[in-house]
Design a protein around this motif. Structure first.
Motif, mmCIF file in Angstrom:
data_model
loop_
_atom_site.group_PDB
_atom_site.id
_atom_site.type_symbol
_atom_site.label_atom_id
_atom_site.label_comp_id
_atom_site.label_asym_id
_atom_site.label_seq_id
_atom_site.Cartn_x
_atom_site.Cartn_y
_atom_site.Cartn_z
ATOM 1 N N ALA A 12 0.837 -1.205 0.000
ATOM 2 C CA ALA A 12 0.000 0.000 0.000
ATOM 3 C C ALA A 12 0.869 1.251 0.000
ATOM 4 C CB ALA A 12 -0.932 -0.006 1.207
ATOM 5 N N SER A 13 1.928 1.255 0.789
ATOM 6 C CA SER A 13 2.820 2.417 0.830
ATOM 7 C C SER A 13 3.517 2.617 -0.496
ATOM 8 C CB SER A 13 3.870 2.235 1.927
ATOM 9 O OG SER A 13 3.251 2.191 3.174
ATOM 10 N N ALA A 14 3.956 1.541 -1.112
ATOM 11 C CA ALA A 14 4.638 1.638 -2.409
ATOM 12 C C ALA A 14 3.690 2.153 -3.482
ATOM 13 C CB ALA A 14 5.201 0.279 -2.814
ATOM 14 N N SER A 15 2.457 1.685 -3.483
ATOM 15 C CA SER A 15 1.521 2.128 -4.511
ATOM 16 C C SER A 15 1.139 3.583 -4.300
ATOM 17 C CB SER A 15 0.275 1.238 -4.543
ATOM 18 O OG SER A 15 -0.460 1.376 -3.357
ATOM 19 N N GLN A 16 1.056 4.027 -3.049
ATOM 20 C CA GLN A 16 0.772 5.435 -2.794
ATOM 21 C C GLN A 16 1.937 6.301 -3.237
ATOM 22 O OE1 GLN A 16 -0.243 5.770 1.319
ATOM 23 N NE2 GLN A 16 -2.292 4.921 1.034
ATOM 24 N N ALA A 17 3.158 5.854 -3.028
ATOM 25 C CA ALA A 17 4.323 6.627 -3.425
ATOM 26 C C ALA A 17 4.380 6.776 -4.939
ATOM 27 C CB ALA A 17 5.594 5.952 -2.907
ATOM 28 N N GLN A 18 4.020 5.738 -5.675
ATOM 29 C CA GLN A 18 4.053 5.785 -7.129
ATOM 30 C C GLN A 18 2.970 6.700 -7.681
ATOM 31 O OE1 GLN A 18 3.719 1.829 -8.646
ATOM 32 N NE2 GLN A 18 5.411 1.070 -7.432
ATOM 33 N N ALA A 19 1.860 6.811 -6.998
ATOM 34 C CA ALA A 19 0.708 7.519 -7.524
ATOM 35 C C ALA A 19 0.550 8.907 -6.904
ATOM 36 C CB ALA A 19 -0.542 6.687 -7.319
ATOM 37 N N LYS A 20 1.643 9.571 -6.600
ATOM 38 C CA LYS A 20 1.584 10.899 -5.972
ATOM 39 C C LYS A 20 1.014 11.903 -6.960
ATOM 40 C CE LYS A 20 2.704 13.282 -2.312
ATOM 41 N NZ LYS A 20 2.019 13.084 -1.063
ATOM 42 N N ILE A 21 -0.058 12.565 -6.547
ATOM 43 C CA ILE A 21 -0.733 13.561 -7.372
ATOM 44 C C ILE A 21 -0.732 14.870 -6.589
ATOM 45 C CG2 ILE A 21 -2.908 14.194 -8.490
ATOM 46 C CD1 ILE A 21 -3.632 11.204 -8.514
ATOM 47 N N PRO A 22 -0.348 15.977 -7.222
ATOM 48 C CA PRO A 22 -0.402 17.255 -6.515
ATOM 49 C C PRO A 22 -1.823 17.513 -5.999
ATOM 50 C CG PRO A 22 0.735 17.494 -8.612
ATOM 51 C CD PRO A 22 0.145 16.116 -8.592
ATOM 52 N N PRO A 23 -1.958 18.077 -4.806
ATOM 53 C CA PRO A 23 -3.284 18.262 -4.201
ATOM 54 C C PRO A 23 -4.275 19.028 -5.079
ATOM 55 C CG PRO A 23 -1.568 18.705 -2.589
ATOM 56 C CD PRO A 23 -0.889 18.512 -3.905
ATOM 57 N N ASN A 24 -3.828 20.069 -5.769
ATOM 58 C CA ASN A 24 -4.755 20.836 -6.616
ATOM 59 C C ASN A 24 -5.255 19.995 -7.788
ATOM 60 O OD1 ASN A 24 -2.081 21.004 -7.774
ATOM 61 N ND2 ASN A 24 -2.819 22.651 -9.096
ATOM 62 N N ILE A 25 -4.400 19.148 -8.327
ATOM 63 C CA ILE A 25 -4.794 18.273 -9.433
ATOM 64 C C ILE A 25 -5.713 17.172 -8.918
ATOM 65 C CG2 ILE A 25 -3.970 16.668 -11.207
ATOM 66 C CD1 ILE A 25 -3.263 19.627 -11.761
ATOM 67 N N GLU A 26 -5.372 16.595 -7.777
ATOM 68 C CA GLU A 26 -6.208 15.533 -7.214
ATOM 69 C C GLU A 26 -7.627 16.045 -6.954
ATOM 70 O OE1 GLU A 26 -6.014 11.902 -4.042
ATOM 71 O OE2 GLU A 26 -4.655 13.587 -3.742
ATOM 72 N N LYS A 27 -7.730 17.259 -6.483
ATOM 73 C CA LYS A 27 -9.049 17.861 -6.229
ATOM 74 C C LYS A 27 -9.864 17.932 -7.531
ATOM 75 C CE LYS A 27 -11.191 22.040 -4.385
ATOM 76 N NZ LYS A 27 -10.973 23.366 -3.805
ATOM 77 N N LEU A 28 -9.219 18.358 -8.621
ATOM 78 C CA LEU A 28 -9.915 18.433 -9.910
ATOM 79 C C LEU A 28 -10.277 17.048 -10.435
ATOM 80 C CD1 LEU A 28 -7.860 21.223 -11.741
ATOM 81 C CD2 LEU A 28 -10.111 21.417 -10.648
ATOM 82 N N LEU A 29 -9.369 16.089 -10.278
ATOM 83 C CA LEU A 29 -9.631 14.724 -10.738
ATOM 84 C C LEU A 29 -10.795 14.112 -9.976
ATOM 85 C CD1 LEU A 29 -5.963 13.405 -11.069
ATOM 86 C CD2 LEU A 29 -7.486 14.095 -12.930
ATOM 87 N N GLN A 30 -10.867 14.377 -8.685
ATOM 88 C CA GLN A 30 -11.980 13.868 -7.879
ATOM 89 C C GLN A 30 -13.282 14.565 -8.255
ATOM 90 O OE1 GLN A 30 -10.570 14.401 -3.857
ATOM 91 N NE2 GLN A 30 -9.514 12.431 -3.853
ATOM 92 N N LYS A 31 -13.236 15.871 -8.384
ATOM 93 C CA LYS A 31 -14.438 16.646 -8.715
ATOM 94 C C LYS A 31 -15.057 16.179 -10.030
ATOM 95 C CE LYS A 31 -15.983 21.236 -9.995
ATOM 96 N NZ LYS A 31 -15.568 22.588 -10.372
#
Length: 105
Positions: free
Chosen positions: A15-34
């Motif tokens: 889980a930690s490795a997959s989170q490290a690979q998939a780091k998304i800037p917070p502003n982009i993650e917000k748009l992707l979620q929205k």
């Protein structure tokens, strides 16, 4: 007990490795979620749609990505379920996402 602890440790490591690979800037993650993008796409893993890094490899210009978000061309991605068109996505938000995609290696 020991086997359970080892299994738990392995799951945490993955889980930690997959989170490290998939780091998304917070502003982009917000748009992707929205805009529900993360339901079908991940940064570096094929989900329902191609990984964002795979999209980046196609060398699209940001404006091309925006056009494809609004009106997908399924023949560009054979082997994937066709993407639903998102004609109502805000142009500025789509362009911000598209510019980020083009930065991925």
């Amino acid at each position: 007990m020991k086997k359970t602890l080892l299994t738990f440790a392995a799951v945490l490591a993955i889980a930690s490795a997959s989170q490290a690979q998939a780091k998304i800037p917070p502003n982009i993650e917000k748009l992707l979620q929205k805009n529900t993008c993360l339901a079908c796409h991940k940064v570096d893993v094929k989900l329902i749609g191609p990984a964002y890094k795979e999209v980046a490899k196609k060398k699209y210009k940001p404006e091309q990505i925006v056009a494809l978000i609004k009106k997908p061309v399924p023949s560009n991605w054979p082997g994937y379920i066709p993407m639903a068109a998102l004609p109502n996505i805000d142009n500025a938000e789509a362009l911000t996402i598209a510019k980020w995609i083009t930065t991925l290696k």
